[in-house]
Design a protein around this motif. Sequence first.
Motif, PDB file in Angstrom:
ATOM      1  N   UNK A  97       0.773  -1.294   0.031  1.00 36.00           N
ATOM      2  CA  UNK A  97       0.023   0.021  -0.011  1.00 36.00           C
ATOM      3  C   UNK A  97       0.838   1.235   0.021  1.00 36.00           C
ATOM      4  N   UNK A  98       1.999   1.304   0.986  1.00 39.17           N
ATOM      5  CA  UNK A  98       2.924   2.391   0.837  1.00 39.17           C
ATOM      6  C   UNK A  98       3.493   2.560  -0.249  1.00 39.17           C
ATOM      7  N   UNK A  99       4.061   1.584  -0.877  1.00 41.18           N
ATOM      8  CA  UNK A  99       4.921   1.699  -2.167  1.00 41.18           C
ATOM      9  C   UNK A  99       4.118   2.071  -3.464  1.00 41.18           C
ATOM     10  N   UNK A 100       2.862   1.662  -3.497  1.00 36.04           N
ATOM     11  CA  UNK A 100       1.967   2.016  -4.435  1.00 36.04           C
ATOM     12  C   UNK A 100       2.667   1.344  -5.733  1.00 36.04           C
ATOM     13  N   UNK A 101       3.238  -0.027  -5.665  1.00 37.76           N
ATOM     14  CA  UNK A 101       3.693  -0.851  -6.682  1.00 37.76           C
ATOM     15  C   UNK A 101       2.677  -1.569  -7.383  1.00 37.76           C
ATOM     16  N   UNK A 102       2.806  -1.631  -8.779  1.00 38.99           N
ATOM     17  CA  UNK A 102       2.236  -2.585  -9.519  1.00 38.99           C
ATOM     18  C   UNK A 102       1.631  -3.844  -8.957  1.00 38.99           C
ATOM     19  N   UNK A 103       0.683  -4.493  -8.815  1.00 36.88           N
ATOM     20  CA  UNK A 103       0.535  -5.952  -8.150  1.00 36.88           C
ATOM     21  C   UNK A 103      -0.240  -6.687  -9.069  1.00 36.88           C
ATOM     22  N   UNK A 104      -0.479  -6.565 -10.396  1.00 36.21           N
ATOM     23  CA  UNK A 104      -0.998  -7.291 -11.205  1.00 36.21           C
ATOM     24  C   UNK A 104      -0.234  -8.617 -11.438  1.00 36.21           C
ATOM     25  N   UNK A 105       1.021  -8.699 -11.450  1.00 39.73           N
ATOM     26  CA  UNK A 105       1.439  -9.927 -11.557  1.00 39.73           C
ATOM     27  C   UNK A 105       1.258 -10.885 -10.397  1.00 39.73           C
ATOM     28  N   UNK A 106       0.722 -10.524  -9.359  1.00 39.10           N
ATOM     29  CA  UNK A 106       0.604 -11.343  -8.020  1.00 39.10           C
ATOM     30  C   UNK A 106      -0.994 -11.177  -7.567  1.00 39.10           C
ATOM     31  N   UNK A 107      -1.611 -10.555  -8.280  1.00 37.33           N
ATOM     32  CA  UNK A 107      -2.994 -10.341  -8.014  1.00 37.33           C
ATOM     33  C   UNK A 107      -3.792 -11.694  -7.616  1.00 37.33           C
ATOM     34  N   UNK A 108      -3.695 -12.765  -8.312  1.00 36.77           N
ATOM     35  CA  UNK A 108      -4.355 -14.096  -7.951  1.00 36.77           C
ATOM     36  C   UNK A 108      -3.843 -14.494  -6.689  1.00 36.77           C
ATOM     37  N   UNK A 109      -2.693 -14.575  -6.203  1.00 40.46           N
ATOM     38  CA  UNK A 109      -2.125 -15.009  -5.014  1.00 40.46           C
ATOM     39  C   UNK A 109      -2.261 -14.028  -3.936  1.00 40.46           C
ATOM     40  N   UNK A 110      -2.528 -12.892  -4.121  1.00 39.70           N
ATOM     41  CA  UNK A 110      -2.658 -11.781  -3.213  1.00 39.70           C
ATOM     42  C   UNK A 110      -3.209 -12.181  -1.969  1.00 39.70           C
ATOM     43  N   UNK A 111      -4.603 -12.883  -1.855  1.00 39.22           N
ATOM     44  CA  UNK A 111      -5.099 -13.111  -0.325  1.00 39.22           C
ATOM     45  C   UNK A 111      -4.288 -14.143   0.423  1.00 39.22           C
ATOM     46  N   UNK A 112      -3.230 -14.722  -0.322  1.00 34.22           N
ATOM     47  CA  UNK A 112      -2.695 -15.823   0.355  1.00 34.22           C
ATOM     48  C   UNK A 112      -1.410 -15.666   1.043  1.00 34.22           C
ATOM     49  N   UNK A 113      -1.032 -14.735   1.213  1.00 35.91           N
ATOM     50  CA  UNK A 113       0.084 -13.947   1.754  1.00 35.91           C
ATOM     51  C   UNK A 113       1.413 -13.963   0.733  1.00 35.91           C
ATOM     52  N   UNK A 114       2.401 -13.281   1.552  1.00 39.71           N
ATOM     53  CA  UNK A 114       3.821 -13.003   1.124  1.00 39.71           C
ATOM     54  C   UNK A 114       4.438 -14.233   0.296  1.00 39.71           C
ATOM     55  N   UNK A 115       4.433 -15.248   1.140  1.00 34.03           N
ATOM     56  CA  UNK A 115       5.098 -16.337   0.173  1.00 34.03           C
ATOM     57  C   UNK A 115       4.738 -16.796  -1.135  1.00 34.03           C
ATOM     58  N   UNK A 116       3.454 -16.779  -1.088  1.00 30.70           N
ATOM     59  CA  UNK A 116       2.730 -17.098  -2.533  1.00 30.70           C
ATOM     60  C   UNK A 116       3.258 -15.897  -3.513  1.00 30.70           C
ATOM     61  N   UNK A 117       3.192 -14.775  -3.127  1.00 25.29           N
ATOM     62  CA  UNK A 117       3.560 -13.557  -4.070  1.00 25.29           C
ATOM     63  C   UNK A 117       4.726 -13.600  -4.383  1.00 25.29           C
ATOM     64  N   UNK A 118       5.640 -13.759  -3.437  1.00 23.93           N
ATOM     65  CA  UNK A 118       7.085 -13.724  -4.080  1.00 23.93           C
ATOM     66  C   UNK A 118       7.456 -15.009  -4.854  1.00 23.93           C
ATOM     67  N   UNK A 119       6.874 -16.040  -4.438  1.00 26.76           N
ATOM     68  CA  UNK A 119       7.003 -17.299  -5.713  1.00 26.76           C
ATOM     69  C   UNK A 119       6.540 -16.873  -6.766  1.00 26.76           C
ATOM     70  N   UNK A 120       5.478 -16.296  -6.952  1.00 23.84           N
ATOM     71  CA  UNK A 120       4.814 -15.924  -8.257  1.00 23.84           C
ATOM     72  C   UNK A 120       5.482 -14.834  -9.031  1.00 23.84           C
ATOM     73  N   UNK A 121       6.293 -14.082  -8.096  1.00 29.79           N
ATOM     74  CA  UNK A 121       7.016 -12.799  -8.837  1.00 29.79           C
ATOM     75  C   UNK A 121       8.254 -13.579  -9.300  1.00 29.79           C
TER      76      UNK A 121
END
Length: 404
Positions: free
Chosen positions: A379-403
């Motif tokens: 939220x603070x960085x206002x970075x683009x999250x489209x690449x991790x959108x589907x995994x967003x609700x499951x937490x950081x570990x899923x999002x980092x793996x997807x990225x």
Amino acid sequence: MAEPLVIVGKGMAATRLVDELSQRALGRYAIAVIGAEPRLAYNRVLLSPLLAGEIGEPEIELKPAAWWQARGVSMLYGRPVTGIDRAAKSVTLADGLTLPYGKLVLATGSKPLMPPVPGFDLPGVATFRDVADVALFRTIAVTGARVVVIGGGLLGLEAAYGLARIGARVTVLHLADRLMERQLDREGAGLLAAEITARGIDIRLNCTAARFVGTERVETVELTDGSAIPADLVVVAIGVRPRVDLAVAAGLDVNRGVDVDDGLASSDPSIFAIGECAEHRGLVYGLVEPAYEQARVLATRLAGGTARYTGSLLATNLKVSGVSVFSAGSVEPSEGDEVLLLRDLAMGIYRKFVLRDGQLAGCVLVGDTTGALFYLGLIRSQQEISPIRADLPFGEAYCVRKAA
């Protein structure tokens, strides 16, 4: 020769300021910290577990006496400041002592609001603000005592939880149609209410106290709908007001709080304000993290550096009556926003994410706050999250793996 720096207020904001300043300019100032409470600074966030008996008083102390001494800080507590003489650049204490200052910091915090209803001054009607309140509650709220908490915000729910844990029968009355309406959406608040109710606390929404009734002490809370609730103790937690009496008397610019610029300076360039008593760009923050951010900026400036305070993103991350809750940014969507939801009501879990223009604009987590700091960073960085959108609700570990 060290310049005299006087800090009025001895709470969490003042402590953080001294900590930050000692890391940047130890010895530059002769610091005096003045507080009205007759004890060292402590963490008010921990008053509820203290009341519940989950921790002891030593555990809420922010810094030991030796820490202050090692930094050359003069601690004057139990001796409130009664006046500021801007022309003489001095403060006067209740016992008549006068201290000079080169720079003065107001960190006076806030005071609880009391409802404008008859009977609010009866014995047994109290607020929940300091260690003395905890001691009072423990003498009254013995096992089976009937307690009414006015206010279903964060502080009211924390008081209710602590009181229930020591055996009191607690009823929470809240004016709004949901708990913590400033931090939670309707569904998240509903889940929180269900979890709190399961802990034996009665919650009544859309309720307003009409008056407190009793002879020698409070006995009953009468509501505007004509009903009444017996009470051995009433705890009022309907909000706070910045402590600005000193600033007003000194002729500083004051709105709701002491008006400060991006350098945390008041209308007098020698006087600063941080924490709950300060108003910046029309906002008064009632949370700890903004006060800490202000302390960092002010310490940098007092040390001769350059820094600007441009405001804080409001975030709440803690246990409310034993239930993990996190809230940050925009918790209600605007037109054109997208909402992602993850629900597991059987497990008491609710996770909501508000997406705006491909960025995370806000989120609410109830029951499971895993990844809260990760989401706050997005939220603070206002970075683009489209690449991790589907995994967003499951937490950081899923999002980092997807990225990756």
